[in-house]
Design a protein around this motif. Sequence first.
Motif, PDB file in Angstrom:
ATOM      1  N   MET A  66      48.036  12.939  40.738  1.00 11.31           N
ATOM      2  CA  MET A  66      47.628  11.588  41.125  1.00 11.31           C
ATOM      3  C   MET A  66      46.117  11.460  40.910  1.00 11.31           C
ATOM      4  O   MET A  66      45.373  12.399  41.184  1.00 11.31           O
ATOM      5  N   THR A  67      45.690  10.282  40.447  1.00  7.20           N
ATOM      6  CA  THR A  67      44.257  10.032  40.357  1.00  7.20           C
ATOM      7  C   THR A  67      43.732   9.794  41.771  1.00  7.20           C
ATOM      8  O   THR A  67      44.521   9.595  42.702  1.00  7.20           O
TER       9      THR A  67
ATOM     10  N   ALA B 275      49.388  15.856  46.611  1.00  3.26           N
ATOM     11  CA  ALA B 275      49.398  14.638  45.800  1.00  3.26           C
ATOM     12  C   ALA B 275      48.441  14.783  44.621  1.00  3.26           C
ATOM     13  O   ALA B 275      48.755  14.415  43.488  1.00  3.26           O
ATOM     14  N   ARG B 276      47.286  15.361  44.888  1.00  2.00           N
ATOM     15  CA  ARG B 276      46.297  15.553  43.828  1.00  2.00           C
ATOM     16  C   ARG B 276      46.803  16.591  42.822  1.00  2.00           C
ATOM     17  O   ARG B 276      46.680  16.411  41.611  1.00  2.00           O
TER      18      ARG B 276
ATOM     19  N   VAL C  29      43.805  15.273  35.558  1.00  2.00           N
ATOM     20  CA  VAL C  29      44.991  14.519  35.975  1.00  2.00           C
ATOM     21  C   VAL C  29      46.131  14.703  34.976  1.00  2.00           C
ATOM     22  O   VAL C  29      47.268  14.994  35.344  1.00  2.00           O
TER      23      VAL C  29
ATOM     24  N   HIS D 261      56.084   9.906  53.862  1.00  2.00           N
ATOM     25  CA  HIS D 261      56.528   8.513  53.933  1.00  2.00           C
ATOM     26  C   HIS D 261      57.437   8.136  52.772  1.00  2.00           C
ATOM     27  O   HIS D 261      57.738   6.970  52.582  1.00  2.00           O
ATOM     28  N   ARG D 262      57.850   9.126  51.994  1.00  2.00           N
ATOM     29  CA  ARG D 262      58.764   8.812  50.897  1.00  2.00           C
ATOM     30  C   ARG D 262      60.035   9.630  51.041  1.00  2.00           C
ATOM     31  O   ARG D 262      59.998  10.760  51.517  1.00  2.00           O
TER      32      ARG D 262
ATOM     33  N   LEU E 286      54.681   8.385  37.849  1.00  2.00           N
ATOM     34  CA  LEU E 286      53.256   8.293  37.512  1.00  2.00           C
ATOM     35  C   LEU E 286      53.075   8.286  35.997  1.00  2.00           C
ATOM     36  O   LEU E 286      52.158   7.671  35.469  1.00  2.00           O
TER      37      LEU E 286
ATOM     38  N   PRO F  92      54.616   4.015  58.375  1.00  2.00           N
ATOM     39  CA  PRO F  92      55.601   4.117  57.301  1.00  2.00           C
ATOM     40  C   PRO F  92      56.897   4.761  57.792  1.00  2.00           C
ATOM     41  O   PRO F  92      56.869   5.606  58.681  1.00  2.00           O
TER      42      PRO F  92
ATOM     43  N   ARG G 281      47.512  18.292  35.189  1.00  2.00           N
ATOM     44  CA  ARG G 281      48.339  18.531  36.389  1.00  2.00           C
ATOM     45  C   ARG G 281      49.715  17.908  36.250  1.00  2.00           C
ATOM     46  O   ARG G 281      50.702  18.421  36.780  1.00  2.00           O
ATOM     47  N   ARG G 282      49.786  16.765  35.556  1.00  2.00           N
ATOM     48  CA  ARG G 282      51.083  16.091  35.433  1.00  2.00           C
ATOM     49  C   ARG G 282      52.042  16.858  34.548  1.00  2.00           C
ATOM     50  O   ARG G 282      53.235  16.594  34.573  1.00  2.00           O
TER      51      ARG G 282
ATOM     52  N   MET H 188      42.682  22.493  39.811  1.00  2.00           N
ATOM     53  CA  MET H 188      42.374  22.088  41.178  1.00  2.00           C
ATOM     54  C   MET H 188      41.075  22.780  41.587  1.00  2.00           C
ATOM     55  O   MET H 188      40.381  22.343  42.496  1.00  2.00           O
TER      56      MET H 188
ATOM     57  N   ARG I   3      48.384   5.305  47.523  1.00  2.00           N
ATOM     58  CA  ARG I   3      49.794   5.641  47.722  1.00  2.00           C
ATOM     59  C   ARG I   3      50.014   6.661  48.815  1.00  2.00           C
ATOM     60  O   ARG I   3      51.146   6.865  49.251  1.00  2.00           O
ATOM     61  N   VAL I   4      48.955   7.366  49.196  1.00  2.00           N
ATOM     62  CA  VAL I   4      49.139   8.421  50.197  1.00  2.00           C
ATOM     63  C   VAL I   4      48.269   8.167  51.434  1.00  2.00           C
ATOM     64  O   VAL I   4      48.781   8.000  52.539  1.00  2.00           O
TER      65      VAL I   4
ATOM     66  N   PRO J 113      48.654   4.297  53.147  1.00  2.00           N
ATOM     67  CA  PRO J 113      49.926   4.100  53.848  1.00  2.00           C
ATOM     68  C   PRO J 113      50.068   4.994  55.079  1.00  2.00           C
ATOM     69  O   PRO J 113      50.521   4.557  56.128  1.00  2.00           O
ATOM     70  N   LEU J 114      49.656   6.271  54.947  1.00  2.00           N
ATOM     71  CA  LEU J 114      49.828   7.189  56.077  1.00  2.00           C
ATOM     72  C   LEU J 114      48.810   6.921  57.179  1.00  2.00           C
ATOM     73  O   LEU J 114      49.057   7.192  58.347  1.00  2.00           O
TER      74      LEU J 114
ATOM     75  N   GLN K 210      45.103   6.686  43.152  1.00  2.00           N
ATOM     76  CA  GLN K 210      46.516   6.797  43.539  1.00  2.00           C
ATOM     77  C   GLN K 210      46.658   7.563  44.853  1.00  2.00           C
ATOM     78  O   GLN K 210      47.475   7.212  45.700  1.00  2.00           O
TER      79      GLN K 210
END
Lengths: 302, 250
Positions: B132-133, B127-128, A73, A91-92, A104, B219, A76-77, A52, B140-141, B144-145, B136
């Motif tokens: 997430m790319t 998210a990053r 990416v 929102h989830r 993902l 949302p 990080r995953r 990051m 996705r974030v 929507p928000l 994304q």
Amino acid sequence: MAIEFRHVSKTFPDGTTAVEDFSLSIPSHETTVLVGSSGCGKTTLLRMINRMVDPSSGSILIDGEDISGIPPVGLRRRIGYVMQNSGLLPHRTVADNVATVPMLTGVPKRKAREDALALLDRVGLDRGLAKRYPAQLSGGQQQRVGVARGLAVDPNILLMDEPFGAVDPIVRDELQQELLRLQGSLGKTVVFVTHDIDEAFLLGNQVVILQRGGRVAQVGSPKEILANPANDFVADFIGAKRGKRRLTAEAGASGDEVLLVDAAGYAAGVITAPGGRLELATAGSSPKSRSVSNKTDQAGDA
Amino acid sequence: MILLLQGVAWLLDPANWADSATPGLLSQLLGQLGITLASIVVAVVVAVPLGVLIGHTGRGRLVAIVASNAARALPTLGLFSVVVIALTLDPQWLAPVIPLALLGIPPLLAGTYAGIEAVDGQVVDAARAMGMTEWQVLLRVEIPLGAPLIVGGLRAAVLQTVATATLASFYGFTTIGNSILLGPDSNQYIPMIGGSLLVTVLALAIDGLFALLQRSSAPRGVSRGARRTTNAARGRFITSPAGTPISRGN
């Protein structure tokens, strides 16, 4: 999954130097805690592990591989990340938040959701919360979801950035115990950042005390640091200098329990001393002590 | 008052809706909507990607603000005249669409970048950090928000465009402006009032529609809980919507 920092420096574009010539090796399957006051660069160091933040110079290796060659990416995953205030997607639902990273990486939705429910069990959350949204949870519950999400891809490395900093002391205590229990069974390489020295001593196998600019003041196990603070800064930081770690028995207590006070006269806890004699800890038995607060849980180690 | 009632009666008369020597109300209404739709499509194509880019990167915000405000100060009729007269456009329908799109861009741009920018930085960071790319994170974030504010910008742009499209009839395009312009030209005040009423009702109806759309674009999990998030983050005792208390840290 051992992590190694080699002469890492970081200067931000605005000219501030967060970290200067930092070297450290973080053993695998153990918890290493980076502890220091605000601005000591501990979060910057943590965020370098999952790219990051990229170091200005020096290198970071995971199991001998320089991570500057690994696309961020993908890196990080496979590294779990838990942050203060949970950072959940508002929102989830809870289940979807936990399932985010597996989805993902291509895990089918149904399987990811099922795994998420199992993870909720693992972090001590009721499955009934799976369909709730983060805003409908308490702070402690949100942090548990954050931990579940960090564990969702079964990463070897788990990065935790002051994850329990924003919850009240009672919940923090619960979460710390939960983390110790989890780590006992999972054995991840955990890198944990905090400014709370008591939290560091409680959770860390290896504790790294940082001064400004990411300079290492001392590295060692909690016992080593408490027994031999390397310098005045460390002694001050862990409270030894102010006498917080040196407890004396208060005379005149009744019964088998003796009151312990620190150098400032603060009642730190009690210790059982039948007939006025203190039992020393042996393999089978330990003196029953009771702290007034978790602040002094580690006092017996001194 | 009598004129107003006569205007209503004129609007309700089916004969006025059919085309005769001149286009009837139905053709005028469809013309107005067609020009509005085309203008909004152009405005969206220009403003939304730009706004998303500015909101996501945080760069160029000052330029966007200055340009938006400057565009808002443009005199509408003057803009129309310049575009229609100075430029010979092919196809011809582009003539009213370009000035109307220019009018719709500022609110849409402002709404879009404000919507993206208003998303909690910690959520985006998380998210990053999860892997997430950038796409994304955006799809996705952030979008929507940010949707309620983006739709809010669209709502403002549509409202302004649908009302202003009336002016296109000055330059020979069929809109409800045809009826309104009859008044000053030939003292036919009843169609003028009827036409004005129709534009007003149309604008209000579309605005109401977008108000609903804006509400539903929030949302789930955010619309009801925006304030609770901060309370929960502070570890305060909160109550679930069902009314059952949630014990801390369970």
